[in-house]
Design a protein around this motif. Sequence first.
Motif, PDB file in Angstrom:
ATOM      1  N   ILE A  74       1.018  -1.592  -0.035  1.00 38.70           N
ATOM      2  CA  ILE A  74      -0.413   0.035  -0.469  1.00 38.70           C
ATOM      3  C   ILE A  74       0.587   1.562   0.204  1.00 38.70           C
ATOM      4  N   GLY A  75       1.765   1.092   1.034  1.00 41.69           N
ATOM      5  CA  GLY A  75       2.459   2.176   0.998  1.00 41.69           C
ATOM      6  C   GLY A  75       3.430   2.735  -0.035  1.00 41.69           C
ATOM      7  N   PHE A  76       4.297   1.919  -1.142  1.00 39.51           N
ATOM      8  CA  PHE A  76       4.481   2.331  -2.036  1.00 39.51           C
ATOM      9  C   PHE A  76       3.759   2.357  -3.373  1.00 39.51           C
ATOM     10  N   ALA A  77       2.658   1.740  -3.487  1.00 43.15           N
ATOM     11  CA  ALA A  77       1.211   1.852  -4.536  1.00 43.15           C
ATOM     12  C   ALA A  77       1.667   3.547  -4.400  1.00 43.15           C
ATOM     13  N   VAL A  78       1.141   4.176  -2.964  1.00 42.30           N
ATOM     14  CA  VAL A  78       0.397   5.287  -2.914  1.00 42.30           C
ATOM     15  C   VAL A  78       1.561   5.969  -3.447  1.00 42.30           C
ATOM     16  N   ALA A  79       3.055   6.179  -2.708  1.00 39.67           N
ATOM     17  CA  ALA A  79       4.187   6.659  -3.554  1.00 39.67           C
ATOM     18  C   ALA A  79       4.776   6.697  -4.920  1.00 39.67           C
ATOM     19  N   THR A  80       4.419   6.020  -5.187  1.00 38.42           N
ATOM     20  CA  THR A  80       4.383   6.119  -6.330  1.00 38.42           C
ATOM     21  C   THR A  80       3.520   7.202  -7.446  1.00 38.42           C
ATOM     22  N   MET A  81       2.408   6.904  -7.246  1.00 40.87           N
ATOM     23  CA  MET A  81       0.946   7.406  -7.899  1.00 40.87           C
ATOM     24  C   MET A  81       1.173   8.764  -6.973  1.00 40.87           C
ATOM     25  N   TYR A  82       1.150   9.174  -6.378  1.00 40.41           N
ATOM     26  CA  TYR A  82       0.527  10.513  -5.603  1.00 40.41           C
ATOM     27  C   TYR A  82       1.692  11.052  -4.947  1.00 40.41           C
ATOM     28  N   ALA A  83       2.934  10.582  -3.894  1.00 43.54           N
ATOM     29  CA  ALA A  83       3.711  11.722  -3.748  1.00 43.54           C
ATOM     30  C   ALA A  83       4.346  12.295  -4.357  1.00 43.54           C
TER      31      ALA A  83
ATOM     32  N   VAL B 186      11.382   5.449  -4.989  1.00 43.70           N
ATOM     33  CA  VAL B 186      10.941   4.656  -4.588  1.00 43.70           C
ATOM     34  C   VAL B 186      10.560   3.668  -5.677  1.00 43.70           C
ATOM     35  N   ARG B 187      10.292   4.737  -6.976  1.00 47.56           N
ATOM     36  CA  ARG B 187      10.597   2.979  -7.917  1.00 47.56           C
ATOM     37  C   ARG B 187      11.933   2.454  -8.286  1.00 47.56           C
ATOM     38  N   GLY B 188      12.945   3.316  -7.858  1.00 46.75           N
ATOM     39  CA  GLY B 188      13.962   2.852  -7.798  1.00 46.75           C
ATOM     40  C   GLY B 188      14.524   1.297  -7.263  1.00 46.75           C
ATOM     41  N   PHE B 189      13.555   1.398  -6.290  1.00 47.43           N
ATOM     42  CA  PHE B 189      13.972   0.530  -4.862  1.00 47.43           C
ATOM     43  C   PHE B 189      13.368  -0.249  -5.375  1.00 47.43           C
TER      44      PHE B 189
ATOM     45  N   GLY C 217      12.782  -9.016   4.524  1.00 47.21           N
ATOM     46  CA  GLY C 217      13.420  -9.908   3.317  1.00 47.21           C
ATOM     47  C   GLY C 217      12.272 -10.797   1.897  1.00 47.21           C
ATOM     48  N   LEU C 218      11.636 -11.662   2.672  1.00 46.69           N
ATOM     49  CA  LEU C 218      10.492 -11.506   1.619  1.00 46.69           C
ATOM     50  C   LEU C 218       8.810 -10.201   2.180  1.00 46.69           C
ATOM     51  N   GLY C 219       9.251  -9.719   2.890  1.00 49.49           N
ATOM     52  CA  GLY C 219       7.957  -8.712   3.262  1.00 49.49           C
ATOM     53  C   GLY C 219       8.358  -7.628   1.456  1.00 49.49           C
ATOM     54  N   LEU C 220       9.493  -7.237   1.755  1.00 47.84           N
ATOM     55  CA  LEU C 220       9.913  -6.414   0.820  1.00 47.84           C
ATOM     56  C   LEU C 220       9.816  -6.879  -0.101  1.00 47.84           C
ATOM     57  N   HIS C 221       9.926  -7.932  -0.544  1.00 49.73           N
ATOM     58  CA  HIS C 221      10.226  -8.506  -1.789  1.00 49.73           C
ATOM     59  C   HIS C 221       8.784  -8.460  -2.904  1.00 49.73           C
ATOM     60  N   PHE C 222       8.213  -8.667  -1.621  1.00 46.56           N
ATOM     61  CA  PHE C 222       6.224  -9.539  -1.836  1.00 46.56           C
ATOM     62  C   PHE C 222       5.811  -7.758  -1.980  1.00 46.56           C
ATOM     63  N   ALA C 223       6.312  -7.465  -1.425  1.00 48.90           N
ATOM     64  CA  ALA C 223       5.285  -5.608  -1.302  1.00 48.90           C
ATOM     65  C   ALA C 223       5.594  -5.411  -2.272  1.00 48.90           C
ATOM     66  N   VAL C 224       6.642  -5.230  -3.711  1.00 48.08           N
ATOM     67  CA  VAL C 224       7.275  -4.063  -4.704  1.00 48.08           C
ATOM     68  C   VAL C 224       5.628  -4.964  -5.999  1.00 48.08           C
TER      69      VAL C 224
ATOM     70  N   ASN D 201       2.883  -6.278  -4.782  1.00 50.15           N
ATOM     71  CA  ASN D 201       1.698  -6.098  -4.051  1.00 50.15           C
ATOM     72  C   ASN D 201       1.382  -5.118  -4.688  1.00 50.15           C
ATOM     73  N   ALA D 202       2.179  -3.894  -4.749  1.00 45.32           N
ATOM     74  CA  ALA D 202       2.243  -2.671  -4.923  1.00 45.32           C
ATOM     75  C   ALA D 202       1.864  -2.638  -6.200  1.00 45.32           C
ATOM     76  N   ASP D 203       2.259  -3.052  -7.598  1.00 48.38           N
ATOM     77  CA  ASP D 203       1.918  -3.346  -8.828  1.00 48.38           C
ATOM     78  C   ASP D 203      -0.115  -3.436  -8.541  1.00 48.38           C
ATOM     79  N   VAL D 204      -0.125  -4.519  -7.959  1.00 52.58           N
ATOM     80  CA  VAL D 204      -1.328  -4.925  -7.484  1.00 52.58           C
ATOM     81  C   VAL D 204      -2.170  -4.043  -7.137  1.00 52.58           C
ATOM     82  N   ILE D 205      -2.007  -3.447  -6.399  1.00 52.00           N
ATOM     83  CA  ILE D 205      -2.880  -2.495  -5.305  1.00 52.00           C
ATOM     84  C   ILE D 205      -2.636  -0.979  -6.682  1.00 52.00           C
ATOM     85  N   ARG D 206      -1.856  -0.776  -7.324  1.00 55.77           N
ATOM     86  CA  ARG D 206      -1.860   0.626  -7.848  1.00 55.77           C
ATOM     87  C   ARG D 206      -2.682   0.297  -8.611  1.00 55.77           C
ATOM     88  N   ALA D 207      -3.162  -1.540  -9.750  1.00 54.91           N
ATOM     89  CA  ALA D 207      -4.194  -1.096 -10.574  1.00 54.91           C
ATOM     90  C   ALA D 207      -4.987  -1.324  -9.842  1.00 54.91           C
ATOM     91  N   GLY D 208      -5.403  -1.748  -8.388  1.00 54.24           N
ATOM     92  CA  GLY D 208      -7.326  -1.358  -8.306  1.00 54.24           C
ATOM     93  C   GLY D 208      -7.387  -0.278  -7.576  1.00 54.24           C
TER      94      GLY D 208
END
Length: 219
Positions: free
Chosen positions: A39-48, A56-59, A95-102, A104-111
Amino acid sequence: MEGLDFSVVPPYADLILTGALWTAVLTVAAAAVSFAGGIGFAVATMYAPWFIRLPVRGFAWLFMGTPLLLQLFLIYFGLVQIGIDVPALVAGIIGLGLHFAVYNADVIRAGITAVDPGQNEGARSLGLSRYQSFRHVIVPQAVRSVVPPIGNNLIALLKESALVSVIGVAELVHAAQLAISETFRPFEFYIVAAALYYVLNLMLEAGLRLIEKRVEATR
């Protein structure tokens, strides 16, 4: 040719079940990190602002473009060199959380982009601020639409959690390897580990179906 002998398994039942429990704990904790981070990454890439959006996009690009195993090594072994000593379990969760967060961010951004713009306009006309409109109107609707794909990511996370055994986390695969090192019976213990992963996967799928039904009921 020597056959299978599952009589070697019961003496190590506590070890194996404890490993399965830690796998469940690791999966739940990493799933929470991946969802919140997504959620944080999706919001940052869209509105920050751009100076936040670009890093964030580089990360995200870095975590999508490199193997999870390498990321675990960097977090657990690499950070020590700059004075940050992360416990193995915490490193696995991060490691697992951040790996899958990116992902999830794509999915949430699409949503979020799929939500009708009129929903935001209607909320603003009722006096809600941009933040209130986003938090109470846009995000809840976006989350409802992304439950199935995020659920698929959680199932993948459960399976990939086996990789944290390489940094010494006492999860299911690590427990099986300890038992194998004492009995020299790899096939039996790996079969047991596979069966337990299957059970955990079935439990996760049942939980996800329940969540999907509740989400559908709120539409």
